[in-house]
Motif scaffolding. Structure first.
Motif, PDB file in Angstrom:
ATOM      1  N   LYS A   1       0.820  -1.218   0.000  1.00 29.23           N
ATOM      2  CA  LYS A   1       0.000   0.000   0.000  1.00 29.23           C
ATOM      3  C   LYS A   1       0.845   1.255   0.000  1.00 29.23           C
ATOM      4  O   LYS A   1       0.565   2.203  -0.740  1.00 29.23           O
ATOM      5  CB  LYS A   1      -0.929  -0.005   1.217  1.00 29.23           C
ATOM      6  N   THR A   2       1.889   1.305   0.831  1.00 28.62           N
ATOM      7  CA  THR A   2       2.750   2.483   0.912  1.00 28.62           C
ATOM      8  C   THR A   2       4.193   2.034   0.968  1.00 28.62           C
ATOM      9  O   THR A   2       4.498   0.844   1.151  1.00 28.62           O
ATOM     10  CB  THR A   2       2.439   3.304   2.181  1.00 28.62           C
ATOM     11  N   GLY A   3       5.117   2.984   0.851  1.00 25.05           N
ATOM     12  CA  GLY A   3       6.529   2.661   0.955  1.00 25.05           C
ATOM     13  C   GLY A   3       6.881   2.071   2.313  1.00 25.05           C
ATOM     14  O   GLY A   3       7.766   1.215   2.415  1.00 25.05           O
ATOM     15  N   GLU A   4       6.170   2.523   3.341  1.00 26.65           N
ATOM     16  CA  GLU A   4       6.438   1.995   4.684  1.00 26.65           C
ATOM     17  C   GLU A   4       6.101   0.507   4.781  1.00 26.65           C
ATOM     18  O   GLU A   4       6.646  -0.205   5.636  1.00 26.65           O
ATOM     19  CB  GLU A   4       5.627   2.783   5.730  1.00 26.65           C
ATOM     20  N   SER A   5       5.208   0.041   3.918  1.00 27.37           N
ATOM     21  CA  SER A   5       4.839  -1.378   3.937  1.00 27.37           C
ATOM     22  C   SER A   5       6.009  -2.283   3.564  1.00 27.37           C
ATOM     23  O   SER A   5       5.968  -3.486   3.838  1.00 27.37           O
ATOM     24  CB  SER A   5       3.690  -1.632   2.955  1.00 27.37           C
ATOM     25  N   LEU A   6       7.039  -1.711   2.933  1.00 23.51           N
ATOM     26  CA  LEU A   6       8.173  -2.519   2.499  1.00 23.51           C
ATOM     27  C   LEU A   6       9.274  -2.605   3.545  1.00 23.51           C
ATOM     28  O   LEU A   6      10.327  -3.193   3.302  1.00 23.51           O
ATOM     29  CB  LEU A   6       8.745  -1.941   1.197  1.00 23.51           C
ATOM     30  N   GLY A   7       9.036  -2.012   4.708  1.00 21.17           N
ATOM     31  CA  GLY A   7      10.007  -2.156   5.793  1.00 21.17           C
ATOM     32  C   GLY A   7       9.953  -3.562   6.382  1.00 21.17           C
ATOM     33  O   GLY A   7       8.896  -4.207   6.425  1.00 21.17           O
ATOM     34  N   LEU A   8      11.098  -4.043   6.865  1.00 22.50           N
ATOM     35  CA  LEU A   8      11.117  -5.403   7.433  1.00 22.50           C
ATOM     36  C   LEU A   8      10.273  -5.467   8.694  1.00 22.50           C
ATOM     37  O   LEU A   8      10.064  -4.469   9.378  1.00 22.50           O
ATOM     38  CB  LEU A   8      12.549  -5.861   7.690  1.00 22.50           C
ATOM     39  N   PHE A   9       9.763  -6.660   8.994  1.00 25.12           N
ATOM     40  CA  PHE A   9       9.006  -6.847  10.231  1.00 25.12           C
ATOM     41  C   PHE A   9       9.469  -8.134  10.897  1.00 25.12           C
ATOM     42  O   PHE A   9      10.009  -9.046  10.253  1.00 25.12           O
ATOM     43  CB  PHE A   9       7.490  -6.855   9.985  1.00 25.12           C
TER      44      PHE A   9
END
Length: 504
Positions: free
Chosen positions: A355-363
């Protein structure tokens, strides 16, 4: 005027007759020409203005005779050496008489009349400019039907896939717009047209397009029938985000391409009868336990694992569905997943629905996923975590439908179990109970950081990574059920129902 001109002519003829022109020197000839011009110039000035005269037919003969008698007299006096006639230039106000009705009437001794106001020359010029720019032109853009088809063709080229879900949404929403508003040039649609569209959508029965026998050509009929029974229509979010936003985008791009103005500027009010979005709630712990148990009992990996992943990572379903085994990493002594924006699928390079660029951060993956054997199984080879879902036309949509059926099959109370998206709410709520830093929680669930200071180092600390990996598990769920999963067998089991992806 004729008498004066006649008298002057006789005088001049006499002078010419008596003048010894054949014996005149050049200076005398030049003086003779100058005299003739001095006599004639006032009359010539009057003739130049006469063609622009606006006098009424009632007074124009008398006024013209009177004016030219005076002009001839001025010329004669000037020729005779009258100093006032040379210095004061009386022919100017005399000629002005030809341009004004009441001035001419005053000269003739007549009463003035009421005249219409003179037009403002500046305003007249502005009106002429507006007319020239396009006051007489109608809409210049292409018809919406043509513009929508061009827009969709462009999106197919952008996505590289005519079967992309967004293409279907665009075609359907465009057809509904045409059915409810009509086909016009794109720059002819104004705010009232879009307001009418929103109003009609509030009467379009929800999920009507999924019912058997649905016919796009009958959309207006469905709306009319629903008005009679006063049934529910589309919700506020559906009207605003899935219909209006797409139609506005098509119209704006088409107007820009055609270099015409957008005519629908202004606020579109969503009708009050359209239901607002429901506030999401975290799932009741005991009710969610039923969902996990039913998922494990299904023998299908997506049903067994996605609820736990949603609860313990807080990530959106669409992103979790596209997980790949090779993107699970050991990082600073915890297991994490690093999402990718694109991946190869059936030999094609396709975007992942983030959905957003932040969604591609690792979790972080909770240690539970290592303890139950999932990590060991995932690291044995590369490929999708949920291969059967990835064989469908739209994996995210297929997963959404599976989760809906799973919740229903589990017997969980929908009023308390919420939906799969409610697991994000539950994750945030649980982490707040554990007093984990709000910034770290935003990174874990893929939300945007709030300010420049937070974004300066957009990573979790080692302590935060460890806290998520070892956090106490939410109560109400028998988490040990995950240890009973045969991951290889579950991954290969073909779910019943659903449409497989068409091979290309």
């Amino acid at each position: 005027m004729a008498d004066v001109l006649g008298g002057l002519a006789r005088i001049e003829f006499a002078r010419i007759e008596n003048a010894p022109m054949k014996d005149a020197v050049p200076a005398d000839a030049r003086q003779w020409v100058e005299d003739r011009l001095t006599l004639a110039l006032p009359t010539l000035l009057g003739l130049g203005v006469l063609g622009q005269s606006k006098l009424s037919e009632e007074i124009v003969p008398a006024a013209v005779d009177g004016v030219f008698d005076l002009l001839a007299e001025v010329g004669a006096k000037r020729l005779a050496g009258d100093e006032n006639a040379r210095r004061l230039r009386p022919e100017v106000p005399i000629v002005a008489t030809l341009a004004d009705e009441n001035t001419a009437r005053g000269m003739l001794g007549l009463a003035p009349v009421t005249l219409p106001p003179k037009p403002d020359p500046i305003m007249a010029e502005l009106a002429a400019i507006r007319q020239m720019i396009g006051g007489q032109k109608g809409p210049q853009g292409p018809l919406f039907s043509a513009a929508a088809e061009r827009f969709i063709t462009g999106r197919i080229e952008t996505y590289g896939d005519p079967g992309h879900p967004e293409i279907g949404y665009l075609r359907h929403r465009s057809s509904v717009f045409l059915a409810l508003v009509g086909d016009k040039p794109v720059d002819a649609y104004d705010r009232a047209d879009l307001q009418h569209f929103a109003n009609e959508l509030s009467w379009l029965p929800p999920n009507i397009s999924k019912q058997e026998g649905y016919d796009l050509a009958r959309v207006a009929e469905y709306v009319g029938a629903n008005k009679v029974t006063e049934g529910p229509g589309l919700a506020e979010k559906s009207i605003r985000e899935t219909y209006l936003s797409r139609i506005k985008t098509i119209l704006r791009e088409a107007c820009a391409d055609a270099k015409v103005s957008v005519a629908f500027e202004g606020r579109i009010v969503i009708p009050k009868r359209a239901a607002p979005s429901k506030a999401r709630i975290a799932p009741d712990q005991d009710e969610f336990g039923k969902v996990v148990a039913a998922g494990v009992a299904s023998g299908i990996l997506s049903d067994a694992l996605l609820p736990a992943l949603g609860q313990l990572t807080g990530r959106r379903l669409g992103l979790l569905v596209f997980m790949r085994r090779e993107n699970i990493l050991r990082y600073n002594r915890v297991w994490v997943y690093r999402p990718q924006s694109h991946q190869m699928r059936d030999g094609r390079w396709e975007p992942v629905p983030f959905k957003t660029g932040e969604s591609l951060g690792l979790f972080v993956l909770h240690d539970l996923f290592a303890e139950c054997g999932f990590i060991d199984w995932a690291l044995r080879s590369a490929g999708p975590v949920f291969p059967m879902l990835m064989r469908t036309e739209d994996p995210a949509d297929a997963a959404q439908k599976r989760m809906k059926r799973l919740y229903e099959r589990s017997g969980a109370d929908p009023q308390r179990s919420s939906t799969f998206h409610g697991l994000r709410v539950g994750k945030i709520r649980n982490d707040r109970d554990l007093a984990l830093p709000a910034r770290a929680v935003r990174l874990q669930v893929g939300h945007e950081l709030t300010d420049v200071h937070e974004r300066y180092d957009g990573q979790m600390t080692d302590g935060e990574l460890k806290a998520f990996a070892t956090a106490p598990l939410p109560p109400g769920v028998d988490w040990s059920l995950l240890k009973t999963i045969d991951f290889e067998a579950y991954a290969l089991r073909q779910p019943k129902g659903g449409r497989p992806r068409c091979s290309s």
